[in-house]
Each structure stands twice: as C-alpha cells, then as structure tokens.
Design a protein around this motif. Structure first.
Motif, PDB file in Angstrom:
ATOM      1  N   LEU A 159      -8.389   2.268  -3.295  1.00  0.00           N
ATOM      2  CA  LEU A 159      -7.107   2.178  -2.971  1.00  0.00           C
ATOM      3  C   LEU A 159      -6.890   3.850  -1.897  1.00  0.00           C
ATOM      4  N   ASN A 160      -7.284   4.924  -2.450  1.00  0.00           N
ATOM      5  CA  ASN A 160      -7.099   6.100  -1.653  1.00  0.00           C
ATOM      6  C   ASN A 160      -7.833   6.057  -0.346  1.00  0.00           C
ATOM      7  N   ARG A 161      -8.964   5.203  -0.163  1.00  0.00           N
ATOM      8  CA  ARG A 161      -9.649   5.117   0.962  1.00  0.00           C
ATOM      9  C   ARG A 161      -8.676   4.282   1.929  1.00  0.00           C
ATOM     10  N   ARG A 162      -8.084   3.426   1.342  1.00  0.00           N
ATOM     11  CA  ARG A 162      -7.162   2.356   2.412  1.00  0.00           C
ATOM     12  C   ARG A 162      -6.002   3.620   2.769  1.00  0.00           C
ATOM     13  N   LEU A 163      -5.435   4.136   2.162  1.00  0.00           N
ATOM     14  CA  LEU A 163      -4.254   4.959   2.624  1.00  0.00           C
ATOM     15  C   LEU A 163      -5.067   6.165   3.617  1.00  0.00           C
ATOM     16  N   GLU A 164      -5.839   6.807   3.218  1.00  0.00           N
ATOM     17  CA  GLU A 164      -6.442   7.885   3.910  1.00  0.00           C
ATOM     18  C   GLU A 164      -7.059   7.518   5.131  1.00  0.00           C
ATOM     19  N   THR A 209      -8.322   9.797 -15.200  1.00  0.00           N
ATOM     20  CA  THR A 209      -8.990   9.635 -16.394  1.00  0.00           C
ATOM     21  C   THR A 209      -9.514   8.363 -16.526  1.00  0.00           C
ATOM     22  N   LYS A 210      -9.420   7.564 -15.472  1.00  0.00           N
ATOM     23  CA  LYS A 210     -10.098   6.100 -15.384  1.00  0.00           C
ATOM     24  C   LYS A 210     -11.370   6.153 -15.351  1.00  0.00           C
ATOM     25  N   THR A 211     -11.918   4.844 -15.510  1.00  0.00           N
ATOM     26  CA  THR A 211     -13.341   4.595 -15.934  1.00  0.00           C
ATOM     27  C   THR A 211     -13.741   3.196 -15.293  1.00  0.00           C
ATOM     28  N   GLY A 212     -14.718   3.283 -15.093  1.00  0.00           N
ATOM     29  CA  GLY A 212     -15.299   1.478 -14.849  1.00  0.00           C
ATOM     30  C   GLY A 212     -14.455   1.280 -13.423  1.00  0.00           C
ATOM     31  N   ALA A 213     -14.235  -0.138 -13.542  1.00  0.00           N
ATOM     32  CA  ALA A 213     -13.716  -0.673 -12.275  1.00  0.00           C
ATOM     33  C   ALA A 213     -12.267  -0.210 -11.866  1.00  0.00           C
ATOM     34  N   ALA A 214     -11.653   0.336 -12.823  1.00  0.00           N
ATOM     35  CA  ALA A 214     -10.187   1.114 -12.515  1.00  0.00           C
ATOM     36  C   ALA A 214     -10.499   2.229 -11.761  1.00  0.00           C
ATOM     37  N   LEU A 215     -11.556   3.106 -12.132  1.00  0.00           N
ATOM     38  CA  LEU A 215     -11.978   4.187 -11.450  1.00  0.00           C
ATOM     39  C   LEU A 215     -12.210   3.952  -9.986  1.00  0.00           C
ATOM     40  N   ILE A 216     -12.821   2.881  -9.724  1.00  0.00           N
ATOM     41  CA  ILE A 216     -13.443   2.534  -8.432  1.00  0.00           C
ATOM     42  C   ILE A 216     -12.205   1.967  -7.763  1.00  0.00           C
ATOM     43  N   ASP A 217     -11.543   1.234  -8.292  1.00  0.00           N
ATOM     44  CA  ASP A 217     -10.155   0.864  -7.518  1.00  0.00           C
ATOM     45  C   ASP A 217      -9.447   1.802  -7.070  1.00  0.00           C
ATOM     46  N   LEU A 228       0.909  -1.040   0.038  1.00  0.00           N
ATOM     47  CA  LEU A 228      -0.177  -0.129   0.039  1.00  0.00           C
ATOM     48  C   LEU A 228       0.943   1.198   0.094  1.00  0.00           C
ATOM     49  N   TYR A 229       1.922   1.073   0.994  1.00  0.00           N
ATOM     50  CA  TYR A 229       2.726   2.244   0.943  1.00  0.00           C
ATOM     51  C   TYR A 229       3.307   2.767  -0.530  1.00  0.00           C
ATOM     52  N   ASN A 230       3.740   1.546  -1.127  1.00  0.00           N
ATOM     53  CA  ASN A 230       4.644   1.747  -2.535  1.00  0.00           C
ATOM     54  C   ASN A 230       3.631   2.107  -3.563  1.00  0.00           C
ATOM     55  N   ALA A 231       2.272   1.997  -3.451  1.00  0.00           N
ATOM     56  CA  ALA A 231       1.406   2.239  -4.468  1.00  0.00           C
ATOM     57  C   ALA A 231       1.108   3.685  -4.727  1.00  0.00           C
ATOM     58  N   PHE A 232       1.827   4.739  -3.589  1.00  0.00           N
ATOM     59  CA  PHE A 232       1.491   6.197  -4.056  1.00  0.00           C
ATOM     60  C   PHE A 232       2.969   6.853  -4.161  1.00  0.00           C
ATOM     61  N   TYR A 286     -15.781  12.492   1.497  1.00  0.00           N
ATOM     62  CA  TYR A 286     -15.331  12.706   0.239  1.00  0.00           C
ATOM     63  C   TYR A 286     -15.373  11.351  -0.599  1.00  0.00           C
ATOM     64  N   LEU A 287     -14.682  10.400  -0.084  1.00  0.00           N
ATOM     65  CA  LEU A 287     -14.611   9.211  -0.496  1.00  0.00           C
ATOM     66  C   LEU A 287     -15.794   8.489  -0.659  1.00  0.00           C
ATOM     67  N   ILE A 288     -16.675   8.468   0.375  1.00  0.00           N
ATOM     68  CA  ILE A 288     -18.097   7.862   0.121  1.00  0.00           C
ATOM     69  C   ILE A 288     -18.523   8.431  -0.965  1.00  0.00           C
ATOM     70  N   LYS A 289     -18.637   9.635  -1.157  1.00  0.00           N
ATOM     71  CA  LYS A 289     -19.310  10.475  -2.167  1.00  0.00           C
ATOM     72  C   LYS A 289     -18.801  10.057  -3.754  1.00  0.00           C
ATOM     73  N   ALA A 290     -17.477  10.181  -3.735  1.00  0.00           N
ATOM     74  CA  ALA A 290     -16.759   9.698  -4.908  1.00  0.00           C
ATOM     75  C   ALA A 290     -17.151   8.046  -5.236  1.00  0.00           C
TER      76      ALA A 290
END
Length: 496
Positions: free
Chosen positions: A425-430, A413-421, A318-322, A378-382
C-alpha cells in the motif's frame, strides 16, 4: 530477429554520437559523420564517451508527441494500473493505454515504438560493448554502463512482452520471454525463454557492478554502482530472490538519504533531490517539442492542452487509505479547487488531482526526470524482508520510510499477509506516477481492479474495470512488423 535493416544498424553508433553532441558543433567535424566507422569512434576515450552519452540522451529522445523515451513508457505503465485516474479524455493522449487496447493491437504505434525503442538502445549498447577493446578503468566503466543499459532494456522488454516470471521455488520459467540481442548480427532469432532472458540480465549486471565499482559520475544521468545495485534489487524482487534483494537495496541507497517533507512537495523536477539515485536532467534546447515531454502530460501546471483539460488524479480509495498527516497526500487536492490558485484560470481543476510533478514554467517542457529513488529501495527491502521471514526487520525498514513522510506514524505490529499488504500500500502511494504500477501488478500476479469508488468511469476506461490475474492481456503483443520481418515460424506471437 530482424528489427532494423542493415543500413540503419551500421549507422547506429554514429547517430548516438550526433545526438549526444548536438550542442557541440565542433565535435568530430574534421571528418564527415557518414564516414565514421565504429573503430574510429572507439579508438579514443572521447569517442567512446560520446557514444555512451548518446545512449543517455536516448532516454528522453523525442519521437512524437506521446512517445519520448523512458518517461513516456512510465506514463503508460501507470495508465494501465488503477491508481492513476483520468479526469476526462482530454485531447486523446494515452486514452488507448488507459483502455487497455494500445498494447493488444499488433499495428499500434505505441506498441511498435516501445518494442523497437528498447531494442534500439540495446543495439547501441552492443556497439559500445563490442567496440571498446581497451582495458583501462576509464574505458571499462563506459563498457559497464553499456552492459547496464542492455540489461535494463531486456528487463523492461521481458516484463512487457514476455510471460510473467514465476517466483514459485523450482519453477522452470520456460515460457516465452523476448529475443536476447547480444550481437548486432542481423540473424533471425526466436524468442528466448523467460529464464534465459533473466540469466542474461543478471550476467550483464554482474559485469557492470564489477567494472563500474570505483567510478565517480559527474551527474545523475550517468550510471554508477548505486544505479546498478538498484536495478539488481528490482530484478531480485521480480525473481523472488529475497535475501539478495535486501542486500542489493541496502547497497543501492547508500549516499541517498530520504528527502525532507518540504522537498517532497517541491514538484519532483530536480535531479539534485537527495534521494534520486538515477534520473535525466533535461534542458529546453534538448526538448524538440515541449509537448513531447513528461510534464506536458503529468504535471500540474505546464500549459499543454492535455494538462489544461485533463488533470491526472489519484485513485480516491488510495488517497483515503492514508492519514492526513502524511506529507504525500499534500501532492493531491482534497477539494476540486484546492490547486486553482497554482494554475491559470483556463486550467481544469479537480478533486484528487496531482501536483506531484511541477513544470519549470507554463511553457517549459524541460526538467528533471526521476527513474530511481532510495524510497523505492526501502520498499524493496521491506517487502523482501517480510517475504523472507524477517518481519521485525521489515517493520523497522518500513518505519524508517513512512515516518519520514508522516511524523505520527508508529511502528507497525502487523504480521504475515497483512504486513506485506501494508508495505505494498505504501509502495502505491510513494511511487504514484513514476511508472511502477503495471509492472508491480504483473509481478505480483494480481488482478487489475478499478471497480471501487476510486473515480474510474466505464466510459473513459472503455469498460475495462477488471483484468484477472494471468489474463492474456498482461502480455503485450509482438508488433506485426517484427513478425513479418522475422517470420511467424520463428517469431512466435503471444496469445491474441
């Protein structure tokens, strides 16, 4: 359901009054505490306020070294996930949760504690709801806070002990939830369905939102309309009500601007932080034992054996994903010695250890405890926007949050499942360390996966590196004491 005996239950509201006013020696001393009735307590605004303040206090009420209310439950929620990594076994605290054995043992102390603890808060909320009969605004907002607490505890209970809510359109959600406790009547009750529990939660929150709308609270420990809307947003996300989740999250964050990057590194210990919607402000006199505090297990620098021996780390994957320009990474050590200057020499330090939570002093267990932040909204809304076919809105919402943490972030610029992912991912770090991970994995029907290079070891995890989605272990067992008191024919156990 028969959780507590009658003698204890009758004293419930009196106990919360004692708790709330423990530092005010003259409070109600004109009449022996044992002789106070619920009618006496709720006949005055001061008495009713004391009862609700007592419920606030129960959020961080010390029971034992590892069990001290909502903050200790939040620790367990992250111990059951993959993003919090134990450096070593330390002095044993939370090891059983990390190994996924604590909540699959009907006699476990923690399993029993959280079950009865949450129902104890509900019982006290029922006392307030039934005891307040006055219809003035002051009394109604106190009753609204009790409705909120009843909803909050039922929501936690059904997520832990009940079947996962199925967000598939048309799903009946007729599986076993938990017992709805809406009256302190001592009846032996069977478990309600998941759908029934969520219907009650939403009903309580609707009442709370109506009756508390104009209330201006004195501190973030209290419930106000933002806190109610934030919980409604969580519930809407859990139950797949995407449009409602967007609206509610929007409403909840009003007046709680995102913190500065400097504040993000300040230690997460102060309820005055601009984006904290709900939290507890504890003082040393209220901490029965500083080892019975959140900071004794999750901070960088409180001088407890657990902190000195067992620094809590973030999953390396997770750390290395950012990117390294993200301020959130500054709360985690990039080397084994990065945080050594911040702690005494007898503290163990490690790569990826956290300094997100800072104690007020080496031997000071008090501080601000965070329960809800606008960042989560913000994360719930997104996420809700993305799942509700509003991808431009989801990208814009995510940008607002992530750009506040990383000035180099550009609109996705992501769409579909990639955008949700990307949102997840940001939810996990935040929200790392704030008690959301187990609940997120369960609501998403996602597996636990600790098998990557994140730092988990088979020895420390008890070889629990994978738990498939839908596995029986995602449901906590009903405590044996509850089964015995209510009867196995009435109180059905989860799959053993």
């Amino acid at each position: 359901m028969k959780i507590f005996n009658k003698k204890i239950a009758v004293l419930a509201v009196l106990l919360v009054l004692i708790t709330a006013q423990s530092c005010k020696k003259d409070y109600l001393e004109t009449k022996p505490t044992q002789q106070l009735s619920a009618g006496t307590v709720f006949s005055s605004l001061k008495g009713a306020q004391g009862a609700v303040q007592g419920i606030h206090r129960m959020l961080y009420l010390y029971d034992a070294q590892g069990t001290f209310g909502l903050a200790s439950l939040n620790i367990n929620m992250d111990m059951l996930g993959e993003d919090l990594v134990m450096h070593n076994a330390g002095n044993g605290w939370y090891n059983a949760a990390y190994r996924w054995t604590e909540f699959r043992n009907v006699a476990s102390g923690d399993l029993n504690y959280y079950y009865f603890y949450l129902y104890r808060i509900i019982r006290n909320a029922n006392e307030v709801i039934d005891g307040i009969t006055q219809e003035t605004a002051d009394f109604k907002q106190l009753k609204a806070q009790a409705h909120y607490y009843r909803a909050f505890c039922h929501y936690m209970l059904v997520q832990l002990y009940g079947v996962r809510y199925d967000t598939t359109p048309g799903a009946a959600n007729s599986g076993l939830g938990v017992v709805l406790s809406l009256k302190n009547d001592f009846a032996k009750k069977p478990r309600n369905t998941v759908a029934e529990v969520y219907a009650s939660i939403n009903s309580d929150l609707t009442i709370a939102a109506t009756d508390i709308a104009g209330y201006t609270r004195k501190a973030k420990d209290e419930i106000n309309i933002n806190v109610v809307k934030a919980l409604q947003a969580r519930v809407a996300l859990t139950t797949g009500k995407w449009a409602e989740a967007v609206t509610l999250a929007n409403d909840a964050m009003v007046g709680f601007p995102l913190m500065s990057r400097a504040d993000y590194e300040a230690g997460f210990n102060n309820t005055s932080n601009s984006e904290w919607i709900w939290g507890s402000t504890t003082i040393e006199e209220q901490i029965d034992n500083y080892f019975g505090s959140f900071f004794a297990y999750m901070s960088l620098d409180l001088s407890s054996t657990n902190i000195r021996q067992n620094p809590k780390k973030i999953n390396a994957d997770l750390y290395n994903a950012f990117p390294n320009t993200d301020v959130r990474l500054k709360n985690f050590a990039s080397t084994a010695t990065e945080f050594a200057p911040l702690v005494p020499s007898n503290f163990t330090t490690a790569r990826y250890q956290s300094k997100k939570f800072r104690a007020a002093g080496l031997n000071f267990g008090a501080g601000g405890l965070v329960y809800m932040r606008s960042a989560e909204m913000y994360l719930i809304k997104a996420e809700a926007q993305a799942r509700n076919n509003d991808e431009p809105g989801a990208r814009a919402t995510l940008f607002t949050l992530v750009n506040a943490r990383n000035p180099n972030y550009v609109l996705s610029t992501k769409t579909g499942a990639a955008l949700i992912d990307e949102i997840l991912l940001n939810r996990r770090l935040e929200l790392w360390g704030e008690g959301r991970r187990f609940l997120d994995l369960k609501r998403l029907d996602a597996p636990l996966d600790r098998t990557l290079t994140g730092g988990h070891t088979a020895t420390l995890t008890g070889n629990v590196l994978n738990v498939p989605a839908g596995d029986k272990r995602w449901q906590f067992l009903i405590p044996r004491a509850e089964i015995d008191a209510t009867g196995a024919d009435i109180m059905k156990q989860n799959e053993l």
